[in-house]
Write a protein that holds these residues in place. Structure first.
Motif, PDB file in Angstrom:
ATOM      1  N   ARG A  85      -3.067  -3.227  -5.926  1.00 31.19           N
ATOM      2  CA  ARG A  85      -3.264  -4.195  -4.835  1.00 31.19           C
ATOM      3  C   ARG A  85      -4.541  -3.856  -4.056  1.00 31.19           C
ATOM      4  O   ARG A  85      -5.352  -4.724  -3.767  1.00 31.19           O
ATOM      5  CB  ARG A  85      -2.054  -4.167  -3.900  1.00 31.19           C
ATOM      6  CG  ARG A  85      -2.200  -5.093  -2.690  1.00 31.19           C
ATOM      7  CD  ARG A  85      -0.938  -5.180  -1.853  1.00 31.19           C
ATOM      8  NE  ARG A  85      -0.463  -3.894  -1.396  1.00 31.19           N
ATOM      9  CZ  ARG A  85       0.597  -3.259  -1.855  1.00 31.19           C
ATOM     10  NH1 ARG A  85       1.338  -3.810  -2.785  1.00 31.19           N
ATOM     11  NH2 ARG A  85       0.952  -2.091  -1.374  1.00 31.19           N
ATOM     12  N   GLY A  86      -4.693  -2.551  -3.740  1.00 28.34           N
ATOM     13  CA  GLY A  86      -5.862  -2.141  -2.960  1.00 28.34           C
ATOM     14  C   GLY A  86      -7.160  -2.460  -3.682  1.00 28.34           C
ATOM     15  O   GLY A  86      -8.158  -2.799  -3.054  1.00 28.34           O
ATOM     16  N   ARG A  87      -7.145  -2.356  -5.024  1.00 27.57           N
ATOM     17  CA  ARG A  87      -8.379  -2.545  -5.786  1.00 27.57           C
ATOM     18  C   ARG A  87      -8.654  -4.009  -6.125  1.00 27.57           C
ATOM     19  O   ARG A  87      -9.801  -4.420  -6.252  1.00 27.57           O
ATOM     20  CB  ARG A  87      -8.298  -1.757  -7.095  1.00 27.57           C
ATOM     21  CG  ARG A  87      -8.403  -0.272  -6.869  1.00 27.57           C
ATOM     22  CD  ARG A  87      -8.157   0.477  -8.154  1.00 27.57           C
ATOM     23  NE  ARG A  87      -8.049   1.901  -7.898  1.00 27.57           N
ATOM     24  CZ  ARG A  87      -7.707   2.789  -8.815  1.00 27.57           C
ATOM     25  NH1 ARG A  87      -7.439   2.395 -10.041  1.00 27.57           N
ATOM     26  NH2 ARG A  87      -7.630   4.059  -8.514  1.00 27.57           N
TER      27      ARG A  87
ATOM     28  N   ALA B 320       2.044  -1.216   7.915  1.00 32.54           N
ATOM     29  CA  ALA B 320       2.098  -2.381   7.036  1.00 32.54           C
ATOM     30  C   ALA B 320       0.693  -2.771   6.572  1.00 32.54           C
ATOM     31  O   ALA B 320       0.484  -3.085   5.391  1.00 32.54           O
ATOM     32  CB  ALA B 320       2.773  -3.540   7.764  1.00 32.54           C
ATOM     33  N   VAL B 321      -0.281  -2.721   7.494  1.00 31.10           N
ATOM     34  CA  VAL B 321      -1.665  -3.070   7.128  1.00 31.10           C
ATOM     35  C   VAL B 321      -2.189  -2.078   6.084  1.00 31.10           C
ATOM     36  O   VAL B 321      -2.783  -2.477   5.076  1.00 31.10           O
ATOM     37  CB  VAL B 321      -2.585  -3.071   8.381  1.00 31.10           C
ATOM     38  CG1 VAL B 321      -4.049  -3.228   7.974  1.00 31.10           C
ATOM     39  CG2 VAL B 321      -2.188  -4.188   9.327  1.00 31.10           C
ATOM     40  N   LEU B 322      -1.936  -0.780   6.335  1.00 30.92           N
ATOM     41  CA  LEU B 322      -2.400   0.232   5.374  1.00 30.92           C
ATOM     42  C   LEU B 322      -1.761   0.016   4.010  1.00 30.92           C
ATOM     43  O   LEU B 322      -2.401   0.179   2.974  1.00 30.92           O
ATOM     44  CB  LEU B 322      -2.089   1.642   5.904  1.00 30.92           C
ATOM     45  CG  LEU B 322      -2.927   2.099   7.104  1.00 30.92           C
ATOM     46  CD1 LEU B 322      -2.402   3.422   7.648  1.00 30.92           C
ATOM     47  CD2 LEU B 322      -4.396   2.251   6.716  1.00 30.92           C
ATOM     48  N   ARG B 323      -0.475  -0.354   4.027  1.00 31.16           N
ATOM     49  CA  ARG B 323       0.211  -0.614   2.738  1.00 31.16           C
ATOM     50  C   ARG B 323      -0.455  -1.775   2.006  1.00 31.16           C
ATOM     51  O   ARG B 323      -0.685  -1.719   0.796  1.00 31.16           O
ATOM     52  CB  ARG B 323       1.686  -0.932   2.979  1.00 31.16           C
ATOM     53  CG  ARG B 323       2.578   0.225   3.410  1.00 31.16           C
ATOM     54  CD  ARG B 323       2.798   1.252   2.319  1.00 31.16           C
ATOM     55  NE  ARG B 323       3.004   0.652   0.997  1.00 31.16           N
ATOM     56  CZ  ARG B 323       4.139   0.076   0.600  1.00 31.16           C
ATOM     57  NH1 ARG B 323       5.192   0.050   1.389  1.00 31.16           N
ATOM     58  NH2 ARG B 323       4.240  -0.452  -0.599  1.00 31.16           N
ATOM     59  N   ARG B 331       1.944   8.239   0.531  1.00 30.46           N
ATOM     60  CA  ARG B 331       0.772   8.649   1.308  1.00 30.46           C
ATOM     61  C   ARG B 331       0.986   8.360   2.793  1.00 30.46           C
ATOM     62  O   ARG B 331       0.605   9.147   3.647  1.00 30.46           O
ATOM     63  CB  ARG B 331      -0.459   7.908   0.788  1.00 30.46           C
ATOM     64  CG  ARG B 331      -1.765   8.524   1.245  1.00 30.46           C
ATOM     65  CD  ARG B 331      -2.881   8.077   0.345  1.00 30.46           C
ATOM     66  NE  ARG B 331      -4.180   8.400   0.885  1.00 30.46           N
ATOM     67  CZ  ARG B 331      -5.319   8.062   0.293  1.00 30.46           C
ATOM     68  NH1 ARG B 331      -5.290   7.399  -0.849  1.00 30.46           N
ATOM     69  NH2 ARG B 331      -6.483   8.376   0.831  1.00 30.46           N
ATOM     70  N   ILE B 332       1.630   7.217   3.071  1.00 27.68           N
ATOM     71  CA  ILE B 332       1.964   6.879   4.467  1.00 27.68           C
ATOM     72  C   ILE B 332       2.866   7.967   5.038  1.00 27.68           C
ATOM     73  O   ILE B 332       2.664   8.461   6.145  1.00 27.68           O
ATOM     74  CB  ILE B 332       2.699   5.523   4.520  1.00 27.68           C
ATOM     75  CG1 ILE B 332       1.745   4.363   4.236  1.00 27.68           C
ATOM     76  CG2 ILE B 332       3.423   5.323   5.857  1.00 27.68           C
ATOM     77  CD1 ILE B 332       0.862   3.956   5.372  1.00 27.68           C
ATOM     78  N   SER B 333       3.850   8.328   4.241  1.00 26.30           N
ATOM     79  CA  SER B 333       4.811   9.340   4.662  1.00 26.30           C
ATOM     80  C   SER B 333       4.113  10.670   4.922  1.00 26.30           C
ATOM     81  O   SER B 333       4.372  11.350   5.916  1.00 26.30           O
ATOM     82  CB  SER B 333       5.849   9.478   3.549  1.00 26.30           C
ATOM     83  OG  SER B 333       6.891  10.271   3.975  1.00 26.30           O
ATOM     84  N   SER B 334       3.197  11.029   4.040  1.00 23.38           N
ATOM     85  CA  SER B 334       2.503  12.314   4.209  1.00 23.38           C
ATOM     86  C   SER B 334       1.566  12.281   5.410  1.00 23.38           C
ATOM     87  O   SER B 334       1.326  13.310   6.039  1.00 23.38           O
ATOM     88  CB  SER B 334       1.748  12.691   2.932  1.00 23.38           C
ATOM     89  OG  SER B 334       0.606  11.894   2.797  1.00 23.38           O
ATOM     90  N   LEU B 335       1.044  11.089   5.744  1.00 18.47           N
ATOM     91  CA  LEU B 335       0.191  10.971   6.939  1.00 18.47           C
ATOM     92  C   LEU B 335       0.994  11.348   8.188  1.00 18.47           C
ATOM     93  O   LEU B 335       0.517  12.076   9.056  1.00 18.47           O
ATOM     94  CB  LEU B 335      -0.343   9.537   7.093  1.00 18.47           C
ATOM     95  CG  LEU B 335      -1.483   9.106   6.162  1.00 18.47           C
ATOM     96  CD1 LEU B 335      -1.752   7.619   6.331  1.00 18.47           C
ATOM     97  CD2 LEU B 335      -2.745   9.891   6.444  1.00 18.47           C
TER      98      LEU B 335
END
Lengths: 231, 418
Positions: A85-87, B320-323, B331-335
């Motif tokens: 999705r990001g890419r 949500a935006v980062l996702r 990665r969100i969790s580790s942040l």
């Protein structure tokens, strides 16, 4: 298959909440070529936003498949789907959803964090893109920018990773008519420039003149399913 | 843009909450470090007070009380040793030196130890560190006083000052006898720093005068010639045993100790052993304090969790935006976990600063009030263990918020896309 890769391909897509609820999304087939632009219309609560979530891989369909850039989105799971999705997918929101506490250029760079673009290229690329979209203060706080400028930053973020598909959900709903025209000109121009397909969801009647291809969800539901195969 | 940038921006976005949480952690870490460092420093300081003395003789109820009274000036021993007993001990046992002491008077809350000049020549408050004068000289005559460093500091005494001592038992001043300060000692870092020292003969004369006044109200002057054998009383004897050249340990210690202990009329203490016993008792208190510091640490961990937990509602949109931008759930969790651990790290670093300040304050208070010079020190391993434990605890506190972040439903928190 003729080797032609669609930006977006949908096959027999169905979604509903719960096991016996009504189908919220029912799209037998929908194809978007690279660079093609389409307007999806319909009233509130008809499932337009749900369709965008399904395409972005943020929700799982009950039935059917969605291909973005030739890849079956829901055949991937977890981090792989997020990375895809990001890419390959850019999203423009009605309320911009810019990250608070981050400058304009940092907002754009955030999108590149999850791409394969080398880190050293992030800032120059983001600054160049913002300049191209008319933002002359890339280090400014978006909260101190006009709504029109905020929308430009959001557009820059959506196309920062050169996506094959841009999803725009009511992109002009927060703007006044004058800024709405400017924003849509910008979105359509940058998508065309980057050869990214644009699927724009809106119930703004003035949008209809902008898109050659347009349909409502109910019209999509009535279309016959395409033949079996990849996209 | 890196994950670190996202974490620091998240922390600065909730600056007040972040700072108060870091302060909470730093206080807990500082308290823990302070207790640990003072524990070893205090033990060292208490051990110093006995100096080169091998045995302490008194008539206190137990050897521990004897040490507390005789070396740490807890209170004046209630029972006397007759001078004849002192002479008998000196003649009977193979002692290197035996210094008689008498406690019972005070000056403005500072204990006064009446003794002989050998106190300054034979006894060393810290082994290998003899007494040193900052000003003046040692006493040579009755009614001359030498003040310990802390006592002089708190009372402002200087050589040449005249003072009247108070009898602790009656809380009355010895009005007929004025003492003159003749010397001020350098600090020794022991309990002796808060005491004043005077001639044993002078103390005997004062108390003999009171006896004579009770017998005859007309008495105006009492001198050494008026002393009766019964006036010559002491409360303790500092004993040094013969040692080999260059050694502090006496081969005769156990033998002399056993023989003296067989005498039911006296109490004999080995100060080193009694200090160890004292620390075994205090050690339990120490454990209590360390336990309390541990509780503060855990509660600071809870405050980290609450701070992050409360921030999650505001952060769900950002998550949500980062996702949407491609950030995975993991990665969100580790942040969030890293942010929590960073608060722990910053709290631990600030805790070391709290310890540095706190140890200076505690050192100053112990020196001024108790005359104890402590040198709080922490070894690198202990410090590292506490810092790592703090980070681990903070990371643990971040588990619940990180799970919340992991489970954040993007579509629901990203209106209008949802």
């Amino acid at each position: 298959m003729d080797g032609h890769v669609l930006a977006l391909g949908i096959r027999d897509l169905k979604f509903r909440y719960g096991p016996s609820g009504p189908w919220i999304v029912d799209v037998p087939a929908l194809d978007l070529d690279p660079g093609e632009q389409m307007l999806l219309t319909g009233g509130s609560g008809r499932g337009k936003s749900t369709l965008l979530n399904l395409i972005a891989g943020l929700m799982d369909p009950v039935e059917g498949r969605i291909f973005v850039g030739g890849t079956d989105v829901h055949s991937m799971h977890g981090a792989a789907r997020d990375l895809h999705r990001g890419r390959h997918v850019g999203v423009i929101f009605q309320t911009f959803n810019l990250l608070h506490g981050f400058s304009a250029v940092e907002n754009v760079m955030t999108a590149m964090m999850f791409s394969t673009i080398p880190r050293r290229e992030h800032r120059p690329r983001a600054e160049q893109l913002l300049e191209h979209l008319g933002i002359d203060r890339p280090n400014a706080d978006p909260d101190r920018m006009s709504l029109g400028q905020q929308q430009r930053v959001a557009v820059a973020r959506a196309v920062a990773c050169d996506p094959v598909l841009v999803l725009a959900d009511e992109p002009t709903a927060s703007l006044d008519p004058e800024n709405a025209v400017v924003a849509m000109d910008l979105i359509q121009a940058i998508c065309a420039e980057k050869n990214a397909a644009l699927l724009c969801v809106s119930h703004d009647p003035t949008m209809k003149d902008r898109f050659e291809r347009q349909a409502s969800l109910s019209e999509l539901a009535a279309e016959p399913a395409a033949a079996e195969g990849g996209c | 843009m890196t994950d670190f940038t996202i974490i620091t921006r998240s922390m600065t976005a909730r600056l007040f909450s972040t700072i108060t949480t870091i302060i909470t952690v730093s206080v807990a870490v500082g308290l823990m470090l302070l207790l640990l460092s003072l524990r070893s420093a205090g033990e060292e300081a208490f051990s110093r007070g006995a100096g080169n003395m091998h045995l302490l003789i008194s008539r206190d109820s137990s050897p521990l009380v004897s040490v507390l009274n005789g070396i740490f000036y807890a209170k004046a021993p209630p029972r006397w040793i007759e001078w004849s007993k002192y002479e008998q001990i000196v003649q009977t046992y193979p002692l290197d030196w035996a210094i008689p002491t008498q406690l019972g008077d005070s000056y403005r809350g500072h204990p006064v130890l009446a003794t002989t000049p050998e106190f300054f020549t034979k006894f060393q408050p810290d082994p290998d560190e003899p007494w040193q004068l900052r000003e003046g000289r040692y006493f040579t005559e009755p009614f001359e006083v030498v003040a310990g460093a802390a006592a002089a500091k708190s009372t402002g005494l200087r050589p040449g000052d005249h003072v009247e001592l108070k009898h602790d038992a009656t809380n009355e001043e010895h009005a007929h006898f004025e003492y003159i300060v003749v010397g001020i000692l350098e600090p020794t870092g022991t309990s002796h720093d808060r005491a004043l020292f005077t001639s044993l003969e002078g103390a005997w004369i004062i108390h003999a005068h009171e006896r004579r006044e009770d017998e005859d109200h007309e008495v105006e002057h009492t001198g050494a010639d008026d002393l009766l054998p019964a006036d010559r009383k002491i409360t303790g004897i500092y004993v040094g045993l013969p040692t080999r050249e260059g050694s502090k340990v006496s081969a005769a210690l156990q033998q002399v100790f056993s023989m003296l202990r067989a005498d039911p009329s006296i109490t004999v203490a080995q100060p080193g052993d009694e200090t160890k016993k004292l620390f075994e008792i205090i050690g339990n208190m120490n454990l209590l304090f360390i336990g309390m510091a541990g509780v503060v640490m855990v509660s600071s961990g809870i405050s980290i969790m609450l701070a992050l937990y409360n921030s999650m509602e505001q952060r769900r949109r950002q998550i949500a935006v980062l996702r949407v931008l491609g950030c995975s759930r993991g990665r969100i969790s580790s942040l969030v976990l890293t942010e929590s651990a960073m608060i722990g790290l910053l709290g631990a670093a600030a805790g070391i600063a709290v310890w540095l300040i706190g140890s200076q304050v505690a050192t100053s208070i112990l020196k001024d009030v108790l005359g104890l010079v402590v040198h709080p020190r922490l070894d690198a391993a202990t410090t590292l263990i506490i810092v790592m434990a703090t980070i681990a605890l903070a990371a643990l506190a971040g588990v619940v918020p990180s799970i919340m972040a992991y489970r954040t439903p993007v579509s629901r928190h990203l209106k209008p896309i949802g």
